[in-house]
Scaffold this active site. Sequence first.
Site, PDB file in Angstrom:
ATOM      1  N   ASP A 172       4.504  -6.252   9.901  1.00 48.99           N
ATOM      2  CA  ASP A 172       5.611  -5.937  10.812  1.00 48.99           C
ATOM      3  C   ASP A 172       5.568  -6.799  12.066  1.00 48.99           C
ATOM      4  OD1 ASP A 172       6.719  -4.037   9.169  1.00 48.99           O
ATOM      5  OD2 ASP A 172       5.737  -2.333  10.154  1.00 48.99           O
ATOM      6  N   ARG A 214       0.849  -1.179   0.000  1.00 52.11           N
ATOM      7  CA  ARG A 214       0.000   0.000   0.000  1.00 52.11           C
ATOM      8  C   ARG A 214       0.889   1.233   0.000  1.00 52.11           C
ATOM      9  NH1 ARG A 214      -4.557   0.981   4.512  1.00 52.11           N
ATOM     10  NH2 ARG A 214      -2.712   1.341   5.752  1.00 52.11           N
ATOM     11  N   ASP A 226       0.473  -3.073  12.544  1.00 48.87           N
ATOM     12  CA  ASP A 226       0.800  -3.537  11.192  1.00 48.87           C
ATOM     13  C   ASP A 226       1.038  -5.047  11.250  1.00 48.87           C
ATOM     14  OD1 ASP A 226       2.389  -4.366   8.922  1.00 48.87           O
ATOM     15  OD2 ASP A 226       2.689  -2.248   8.466  1.00 48.87           O
TER      16      ASP A 226
HETATM   17  C1  PRP Z   1      -1.355  -4.088   4.709  1.00 47.28           C
HETATM   18  C2  PRP Z   1      -2.235  -5.300   4.982  1.00 47.28           C
HETATM   19  C3  PRP Z   1      -3.081  -5.391   3.752  1.00 47.28           C
HETATM   20  C4  PRP Z   1      -3.268  -3.946   3.386  1.00 47.28           C
HETATM   21  C5  PRP Z   1      -4.618  -3.517   3.866  1.00 47.28           C
HETATM   22  O1  PRP Z   1      -0.302  -4.450   3.897  1.00 47.28           O
HETATM   23  O2  PRP Z   1      -1.535  -6.469   5.225  1.00 47.28           O
HETATM   24  O3  PRP Z   1      -2.474  -6.103   2.695  1.00 47.28           O
HETATM   25  O4  PRP Z   1      -2.237  -3.201   4.052  1.00 47.28           O
HETATM   26  O5  PRP Z   1      -4.860  -2.222   3.499  1.00 47.28           O
HETATM   27  P1  PRP Z   1      -5.987  -1.814   2.456  1.00 47.28           P
HETATM   28  O6  PRP Z   1      -7.216  -2.568   2.784  1.00 47.28           O
HETATM   29  O7  PRP Z   1      -6.128  -0.325   2.731  1.00 47.28           O
HETATM   30  O8  PRP Z   1      -5.468  -2.083   1.075  1.00 47.28           O
HETATM   31  P2  PRP Z   1       0.946  -3.487   3.632  1.00 47.28           P
HETATM   32  O9  PRP Z   1       0.700  -2.598   2.465  1.00 47.28           O
HETATM   33  O10 PRP Z   1       1.326  -2.808   4.901  1.00 47.28           O
HETATM   34  O11 PRP Z   1       2.049  -4.491   3.157  1.00 47.28           O
HETATM   35  P3  PRP Z   1       2.812  -5.619   3.999  1.00 47.28           P
HETATM   36  O12 PRP Z   1       1.791  -6.692   4.284  1.00 47.28           O
HETATM   37  O13 PRP Z   1       3.839  -6.072   3.044  1.00 47.28           O
HETATM   38  O14 PRP Z   1       3.374  -5.006   5.244  1.00 47.28           O
END
Ligand code: PRP
Length: 206
Positions: A200, A101, A197
């Site tokens: 993380d 994201r 998160d």
């Molecule tokens: C987070 C989470 C989802 C997304 C949700 O991932 O794991 O995939 O954000 O957000 P949304 O509904 O607003 O799209 P992130 O982008 O932090 O990536 P990561 O899992 O690699 O940390």
Amino acid sequence: MVFESTHPLVKHKLSLMRSVDTKPKKFRELIREVAMLLCYEATADLKTAEIEIKTPMGTATGRDLSEKIGLIPILRAGLGMVDGIWEMMPGAEVWHIGLYRDEETLQPVSYYNKLPTFPTVQVCLVLDPMLATGGSAIATVDILKRWGAKRIKFVGLLAAPEGIAALQKAHPDVPIHIAQIDSHLNDIGFIVPGLGDAGDRQFGTG
Ligand code: PRP
């Protein structure tokens, strides 16, 4: 359709995951366990066919899963939901979708997709613990539908009402199985009260 789990074990384990005191090792154990419980609920309508089984005492009538299942974890955070579910359904295929994201726009950015040309599964379970704005889930379902997937379900841990509404609007045919619907999104797109998160917290990168 939105299915918010009412199972005591799901609620108990999710509560442990939320705590700031829960370290990555425990967090990974819990996400694995909650994913299995949610998958049990999300797969209650899988199609089966009657089979005959030879037992030591005679012949029994049983059921055999007749649909090929695909597990689609959204990287990174969806990874922790795969192993437990895969143990229960070893015949499932796992297809990874890489999305992150953008921190400014909150829009999903695609970086990994190795789906073959034609669909190889009948039921896709999209795995991502967090449904925040819904952008990542919507983009993944878009990809799966372009691939030709017919039956898609979303399985996650926490959702914001905003994410549920967005996913339902974009893909009303995709049931949402979730452990808990939280209060709201904050101004940087995090679910409140949430659990932080999920990527993380699993990988110790926070
Ligand atoms: C987070 C989470 C989802 C997304 C949700 O991932 O794991 O995939 O954000 O957000 P949304 O509904 O607003 O799209 P992130 O982008 O932090 O990536 P990561 O899992 O690699 O940390």
